[in-house]
Design a protein around this motif. Sequence first.
Motif, PDB file in Angstrom:
ATOM      1  N   ILE A   1       0.827  -1.141   0.096  1.00  0.00           N
ATOM      2  CA  ILE A   1      -0.187   0.097  -0.011  1.00  0.00           C
ATOM      3  C   ILE A   1       1.095   1.219   0.071  1.00  0.00           C
ATOM      4  CG2 ILE A   1      -1.673   1.430   1.404  1.00  0.00           C
ATOM      5  CD1 ILE A   1      -2.524  -1.361   2.344  1.00  0.00           C
ATOM      6  N   ALA A   2       1.838   1.359   0.780  1.00  0.00           N
ATOM      7  CA  ALA A   2       2.713   2.406   0.999  1.00  0.00           C
ATOM      8  C   ALA A   2       3.601   2.526  -0.399  1.00  0.00           C
ATOM      9  CB  ALA A   2       3.732   2.177   2.354  1.00  0.00           C
ATOM     10  N   LEU A   3       4.120   1.801  -1.031  1.00  0.00           N
ATOM     11  CA  LEU A   3       4.865   1.905  -2.052  1.00  0.00           C
ATOM     12  C   LEU A   3       4.740   2.717  -3.120  1.00  0.00           C
ATOM     13  CD1 LEU A   3       6.191  -1.839  -2.698  1.00  0.00           C
ATOM     14  CD2 LEU A   3       7.626   0.246  -1.943  1.00  0.00           C
ATOM     15  N   PRO A   4       3.379   2.991  -3.757  1.00  0.00           N
ATOM     16  CA  PRO A   4       2.918   4.093  -4.767  1.00  0.00           C
ATOM     17  C   PRO A   4       2.890   5.292  -4.226  1.00  0.00           C
ATOM     18  CG  PRO A   4       1.276   2.491  -4.489  1.00  0.00           C
ATOM     19  CD  PRO A   4       2.064   1.979  -3.375  1.00  0.00           C
ATOM     20  N   ILE A   5       3.701   6.304  -4.971  1.00  0.00           N
ATOM     21  CA  ILE A   5       4.092   7.586  -4.510  1.00  0.00           C
ATOM     22  C   ILE A   5       2.739   8.302  -4.534  1.00  0.00           C
ATOM     23  CG2 ILE A   5       5.165   9.822  -4.887  1.00  0.00           C
ATOM     24  CD1 ILE A   5       7.373   8.308  -6.030  1.00  0.00           C
TER      25      ILE A   5
ATOM     26  N   THR B   1       3.729  10.607   0.672  1.00  0.00           N
ATOM     27  CA  THR B   1       5.279  10.441   0.326  1.00  0.00           C
ATOM     28  C   THR B   1       5.813  11.756  -0.009  1.00  0.00           C
ATOM     29  OG1 THR B   1       4.255   7.841  -0.171  1.00  0.00           O
ATOM     30  CG2 THR B   1       6.609   8.708  -1.107  1.00  0.00           C
ATOM     31  N   VAL B   2       5.163  12.358  -1.064  1.00  0.00           N
ATOM     32  CA  VAL B   2       5.696  13.564  -1.626  1.00  0.00           C
ATOM     33  C   VAL B   2       6.010  14.538  -0.401  1.00  0.00           C
ATOM     34  CG1 VAL B   2       5.361  15.524  -2.830  1.00  0.00           C
ATOM     35  CG2 VAL B   2       4.575  13.296  -3.807  1.00  0.00           C
ATOM     36  N   GLU B   3       5.424  14.422   0.619  1.00  0.00           N
ATOM     37  CA  GLU B   3       5.545  15.786   1.726  1.00  0.00           C
ATOM     38  C   GLU B   3       6.545  14.877   2.541  1.00  0.00           C
ATOM     39  OE1 GLU B   3       5.069  18.948   4.184  1.00  0.00           O
ATOM     40  OE2 GLU B   3       4.214  18.551   1.903  1.00  0.00           O
ATOM     41  N   MET B   4       6.551  13.753   2.927  1.00  0.00           N
ATOM     42  CA  MET B   4       7.760  12.996   3.826  1.00  0.00           C
ATOM     43  C   MET B   4       9.021  13.485   3.134  1.00  0.00           C
ATOM     44  SD  MET B   4       5.866   9.577   4.571  1.00  0.00           S
ATOM     45  CE  MET B   4       7.496   8.816   5.131  1.00  0.00           C
ATOM     46  N   ILE B   5       8.950  13.282   1.902  1.00  0.00           N
ATOM     47  CA  ILE B   5      10.595  13.239   1.193  1.00  0.00           C
ATOM     48  C   ILE B   5      11.138  14.597   1.239  1.00  0.00           C
ATOM     49  CG2 ILE B   5      11.758  13.332  -1.048  1.00  0.00           C
ATOM     50  CD1 ILE B   5       9.953  11.032  -1.897  1.00  0.00           C
ATOM     51  N   LYS B   6       9.862  15.689   0.982  1.00  0.00           N
ATOM     52  CA  LYS B   6      10.210  16.936   0.856  1.00  0.00           C
ATOM     53  C   LYS B   6      10.795  17.545   2.353  1.00  0.00           C
ATOM     54  CE  LYS B   6       7.443  20.347   1.888  1.00  0.00           C
ATOM     55  NZ  LYS B   6       6.215  21.269   2.035  1.00  0.00           N
ATOM     56  N   GLN B   7       9.994  16.992   3.502  1.00  0.00           N
ATOM     57  CA  GLN B   7      10.436  17.168   4.835  1.00  0.00           C
ATOM     58  C   GLN B   7      11.496  16.790   5.210  1.00  0.00           C
ATOM     59  OE1 GLN B   7       9.116  19.820   6.537  1.00  0.00           O
ATOM     60  NE2 GLN B   7       7.420  20.288   5.505  1.00  0.00           N
ATOM     61  N   GLY B   8      11.835  15.544   4.781  1.00  0.00           N
ATOM     62  CA  GLY B   8      12.946  14.861   5.079  1.00  0.00           C
ATOM     63  C   GLY B   8      14.202  15.357   4.487  1.00  0.00           C
ATOM     64  N   LEU B   9      14.251  15.912   3.371  1.00  0.00           N
ATOM     65  CA  LEU B   9      15.264  16.660   2.679  1.00  0.00           C
ATOM     66  C   LEU B   9      15.712  17.858   3.315  1.00  0.00           C
ATOM     67  CD1 LEU B   9      14.694  15.799  -1.193  1.00  0.00           C
ATOM     68  CD2 LEU B   9      16.602  15.159   0.248  1.00  0.00           C
ATOM     69  N   LYS B  10      14.541  18.793   3.714  1.00  0.00           N
ATOM     70  CA  LYS B  10      14.823  20.056   4.177  1.00  0.00           C
ATOM     71  C   LYS B  10      15.204  20.074   5.809  1.00  0.00           C
ATOM     72  CE  LYS B  10      12.104  23.525   2.902  1.00  0.00           C
ATOM     73  NZ  LYS B  10      10.919  24.606   2.337  1.00  0.00           N
ATOM     74  N   ASN B  11      14.685  19.134   6.538  1.00  0.00           N
ATOM     75  CA  ASN B  11      15.003  19.280   7.812  1.00  0.00           C
ATOM     76  C   ASN B  11      15.337  17.928   8.676  1.00  0.00           C
ATOM     77  OD1 ASN B  11      13.589  21.837   8.480  1.00  0.00           O
ATOM     78  ND2 ASN B  11      11.921  21.115   7.279  1.00  0.00           N
ATOM     79  N   GLY B  12      15.551  16.863   7.795  1.00  0.00           N
ATOM     80  CA  GLY B  12      15.890  15.708   8.283  1.00  0.00           C
ATOM     81  C   GLY B  12      15.089  14.664   8.602  1.00  0.00           C
ATOM     82  N   PHE B  13      15.552  13.342   9.190  1.00  0.00           N
ATOM     83  CA  PHE B  13      14.949  11.982   9.199  1.00  0.00           C
ATOM     84  C   PHE B  13      13.658  12.459  10.108  1.00  0.00           C
ATOM     85  CE2 PHE B  13      13.780   8.278  11.530  1.00  0.00           C
ATOM     86  CZ  PHE B  13      13.665   7.283  10.711  1.00  0.00           C
ATOM     87  N   ILE B  14      13.776  12.931  11.424  1.00  0.00           N
ATOM     88  CA  ILE B  14      12.748  13.002  12.239  1.00  0.00           C
ATOM     89  C   ILE B  14      11.519  13.822  11.761  1.00  0.00           C
ATOM     90  CG2 ILE B  14      12.157  13.937  14.655  1.00  0.00           C
ATOM     91  CD1 ILE B  14      13.800  11.449  14.539  1.00  0.00           C
ATOM     92  N   HIS B  15      11.655  14.908  10.801  1.00  0.00           N
ATOM     93  CA  HIS B  15      10.694  15.612  10.307  1.00  0.00           C
ATOM     94  C   HIS B  15       9.928  14.998   9.258  1.00  0.00           C
ATOM     95  CE1 HIS B  15      10.911  19.390  13.018  1.00  0.00           C
ATOM     96  NE2 HIS B  15      12.123  19.074  13.004  1.00  0.00           N
ATOM     97  N   GLY B  16      10.681  14.430   8.584  1.00  0.00           N
ATOM     98  CA  GLY B  16      10.163  13.478   7.516  1.00  0.00           C
ATOM     99  C   GLY B  16       9.112  12.410   7.988  1.00  0.00           C
ATOM    100  N   TRP B  17       9.628  11.611   9.002  1.00  0.00           N
ATOM    101  CA  TRP B  17       8.899  10.727   9.713  1.00  0.00           C
ATOM    102  C   TRP B  17       7.585  11.379  10.707  1.00  0.00           C
ATOM    103  CZ3 TRP B  17      10.255   7.876  14.854  1.00  0.00           C
ATOM    104  CH2 TRP B  17       9.589   6.972  14.947  1.00  0.00           C
ATOM    105  N   ALA B  18       7.820  12.684  11.080  1.00  0.00           N
ATOM    106  CA  ALA B  18       6.575  13.225  11.603  1.00  0.00           C
ATOM    107  C   ALA B  18       5.315  13.182  10.706  1.00  0.00           C
ATOM    108  CB  ALA B  18       7.088  14.728  12.231  1.00  0.00           C
ATOM    109  N   VAL B  19       5.709  13.340   9.442  1.00  0.00           N
ATOM    110  CA  VAL B  19       4.624  13.490   8.423  1.00  0.00           C
ATOM    111  C   VAL B  19       4.063  12.147   8.456  1.00  0.00           C
ATOM    112  CG1 VAL B  19       4.158  13.604   6.132  1.00  0.00           C
ATOM    113  CG2 VAL B  19       5.832  15.441   6.864  1.00  0.00           C
TER     114      VAL B  19
ATOM    115  N   ALA C   1       7.362   0.471   8.195  1.00  0.00           N
ATOM    116  CA  ALA C   1       8.748  -0.033   8.000  1.00  0.00           C
ATOM    117  C   ALA C   1       9.120   0.653   6.461  1.00  0.00           C
ATOM    118  CB  ALA C   1       8.450  -1.381   7.810  1.00  0.00           C
ATOM    119  N   HIS C   2       8.203   0.724   5.578  1.00  0.00           N
ATOM    120  CA  HIS C   2       8.404   1.669   4.361  1.00  0.00           C
ATOM    121  C   HIS C   2       8.565   3.105   4.727  1.00  0.00           C
ATOM    122  CE1 HIS C   2       6.983   4.574   1.620  1.00  0.00           C
ATOM    123  NE2 HIS C   2       7.304   3.919   0.611  1.00  0.00           N
ATOM    124  N   ASP C   3       8.227   3.606   5.752  1.00  0.00           N
ATOM    125  CA  ASP C   3       8.500   5.127   5.845  1.00  0.00           C
ATOM    126  C   ASP C   3       9.810   5.105   6.517  1.00  0.00           C
ATOM    127  OD1 ASP C   3       6.069   5.722   5.233  1.00  0.00           O
ATOM    128  OD2 ASP C   3       5.236   6.141   7.273  1.00  0.00           O
TER     129      ASP C   3
END
Length: 212
Positions: free
Chosen positions: A14-18, A22-40, A159-161
């Motif tokens: 379920i989680a694999l398709p973008i 997923t888009v918001e997670m990647i953006k926050q992860g790139l801008k502010n790191g793992f924890i903030h991407g995971w927060a999304v 796990a996907h996240d």
Amino acid sequence: MDIYLKYILIGLTIALPIGAITVEMIKQGLKNGFIHGWAVGLGGMTIDLTLIVVLYFGGASVLSLPYIQIPLWLIGAGFLAYLGYDSIRNADKDITPADSKTQKSFFATYRNGLLVAISPGNLVFWVSVFGAVLASSYDTRQQGGFVIAACGILSGILAHDIVLLSIVSVTRKVMSRQAIKIVSIIAGLLLIGFALYFVYQFVLALMPYLRS
């Protein structure tokens, strides 16, 4: 255990398709790191867990009503359009270097995950998949089957996240500020694209009632 492992795989699938989360997670992860991407991702899973509880206590019939689902297309479109606009407008802001501590609030990115997850697509998925699982658990008189299935799917999504954001965290270390800015703009455009799709689905869902 077999049921749990089976639904972990379903959660991963379920989680694999973008999608918008997923888009918001990647953006926050790139801008502010793992924890903030995971927060999304945690924000999205909060909505998922809430829907599971609602379904478990018999809310599927209410959530599947057209006059409940149809407005959610427009509400979801509004949230995604806002996040997309904000992503483009602030593309060059709130970028934390990989070797620095971010100043962005954890709750702010968690809230973004909540907003993205409030969508009819998410709602329809939980009603259809867990409605079937719940019916099956009642038929077999295994009350714990539904809970095991829910935990399995949520574990698969989690796990996907974690894997996705681990890759993003490594990538972030070698990306320039300009590259992250470009990714943020692209993410904003994709979120606006999802918003327009939601508006389209809202119009389609409304058409039969306008013709009658």
